[in-house]
Design a protein around this motif. Structure first.
Motif, short mmCIF file in Angstrom:
data_model
loop_
_atom_site.label_atom_id
_atom_site.label_comp_id
_atom_site.label_asym_id
_atom_site.label_seq_id
_atom_site.Cartn_x
_atom_site.Cartn_y
_atom_site.Cartn_z
N ARG A 63 3.32 -10.46 6.08
CA ARG A 63 3.11 -11.67 7.11
C ARG A 63 1.89 -12.39 6.63
O ARG A 63 1.95 -13.73 6.45
N MET A 64 0.80 -11.72 6.12
CA MET A 64 -0.23 -12.89 5.64
C MET A 64 -0.10 -13.44 4.37
O MET A 64 -0.60 -14.50 4.12
N GLN A 65 0.50 -12.78 3.61
CA GLN A 65 0.99 -13.33 2.38
C GLN A 65 2.14 -14.61 2.60
O GLN A 65 1.85 -15.62 1.92
N LYS A 66 2.96 -14.48 3.38
CA LYS A 66 3.68 -15.27 3.88
C LYS A 66 3.07 -16.56 4.27
O LYS A 66 3.58 -17.73 4.02
N VAL A 67 1.99 -16.49 4.94
CA VAL A 67 1.30 -17.70 5.55
C VAL A 67 0.15 -17.99 4.85
O VAL A 67 -0.75 -18.89 5.03
N ASN A 68 0.02 -17.57 3.47
CA ASN A 68 -0.73 -17.78 2.49
C ASN A 68 -2.39 -17.71 2.90
O ASN A 68 -3.03 -18.20 2.48
N LEU A 69 -2.33 -16.55 3.57
CA LEU A 69 -3.90 -16.04 3.89
C LEU A 69 -4.30 -15.08 2.45
O LEU A 69 -5.56 -15.29 2.18
N ILE A 70 -3.35 -14.42 2.07
CA ILE A 70 -3.63 -13.51 0.86
C ILE A 70 -2.46 -13.48 -0.15
O ILE A 70 -1.40 -13.82 0.19
N GLN A 71 -2.99 -13.16 -1.26
CA GLN A 71 -2.00 -12.63 -2.23
C GLN A 71 -2.15 -11.29 -2.69
O GLN A 71 -3.43 -10.85 -2.77
N PHE A 72 -1.17 -10.52 -2.79
CA PHE A 72 -1.46 -9.22 -3.46
C PHE A 72 -0.46 -8.54 -4.43
O PHE A 72 0.72 -9.09 -4.38
N SER A 73 -0.76 -7.79 -5.36
CA SER A 73 0.07 -6.88 -6.17
C SER A 73 -0.59 -5.56 -6.37
O SER A 73 -1.67 -5.53 -6.73
N LYS A 74 0.34 -4.48 -5.87
CA LYS A 74 -0.10 -3.42 -5.71
C LYS A 74 -1.54 -3.14 -5.00
O LYS A 74 -1.45 -3.48 -3.80
N SER A 75 -2.68 -2.65 -5.58
CA SER A 75 -4.04 -2.73 -4.98
C SER A 75 -4.88 -3.78 -5.23
O SER A 75 -6.10 -3.64 -4.83
N THR A 76 -4.33 -4.86 -5.98
CA THR A 76 -5.02 -6.04 -5.94
C THR A 76 -4.77 -7.09 -5.17
O THR A 76 -3.65 -7.40 -4.99
N TYR A 77 -5.94 -7.76 -4.36
CA TYR A 77 -5.69 -8.54 -3.33
C TYR A 77 -6.59 -9.78 -3.26
O TYR A 77 -7.66 -9.48 -4.06
N THR A 78 -6.06 -11.09 -3.20
CA THR A 78 -6.59 -12.09 -3.55
C THR A 78 -6.80 -12.86 -2.02
O THR A 78 -5.76 -13.29 -1.33
N LEU A 79 -7.96 -13.34 -1.58
CA LEU A 79 -8.23 -14.04 -0.60
C LEU A 79 -7.74 -15.54 -0.88
O LEU A 79 -8.29 -16.34 -1.73
N GLU A 80 -6.79 -16.30 -0.26
CA GLU A 80 -6.37 -17.68 -0.55
C GLU A 80 -7.34 -18.70 0.06
O GLU A 80 -7.55 -19.67 -0.38
N ASN A 81 -7.86 -18.26 1.34
CA ASN A 81 -9.01 -19.16 1.95
C ASN A 81 -10.02 -18.23 1.95
O ASN A 81 -10.28 -17.50 2.78
N ALA A 82 -11.18 -18.61 1.20
CA ALA A 82 -12.26 -17.79 1.15
C ALA A 82 -13.35 -17.75 2.64
O ALA A 82 -13.99 -16.96 2.93
#
Length: 85
Positions: A63-82
């Protein structure tokens, strides 16, 4: 920034009610000054650490990825909005 005392970090997580809030607090702590972090915990262990069911955590991550809060692949997570937290 100095490393916070483990009890302060634990309180940060316990003060959050929803799995998404707990995860974002965890990711913010893990990432520190960067927007990307790799969690040392797998999805099951991460869910246990946050006090959530693995399926609930996965649903919240998507859900958070869908609304562009985060992106992730396996165990690596990126905050889209710091400025999330």
């Amino acid at each position: 920034n100095c490393i916070q005392h483990p009890l302060n970090v634990l309180m940060l997580f316990l003060n959050k009610v929803f799995p998404a809030e707990k995860f974002l607090a965890y990711l913010t702590q893990l990432a520190q000054k960067q927007n990307t972090a790799t969690s040392p915990l797998g999805r099951v262990d991460l869910a246990d650490f946050l006090g959530a069911d693995r399926r609930t955590l996965t649903r919240e991550l998507k859900r958070m990825q869908k609304v562009n809060l985060i992106q992730f692949s396996k165990s690596t997570y990126t905050l889209e909005n710091a400025n999330i937290m």
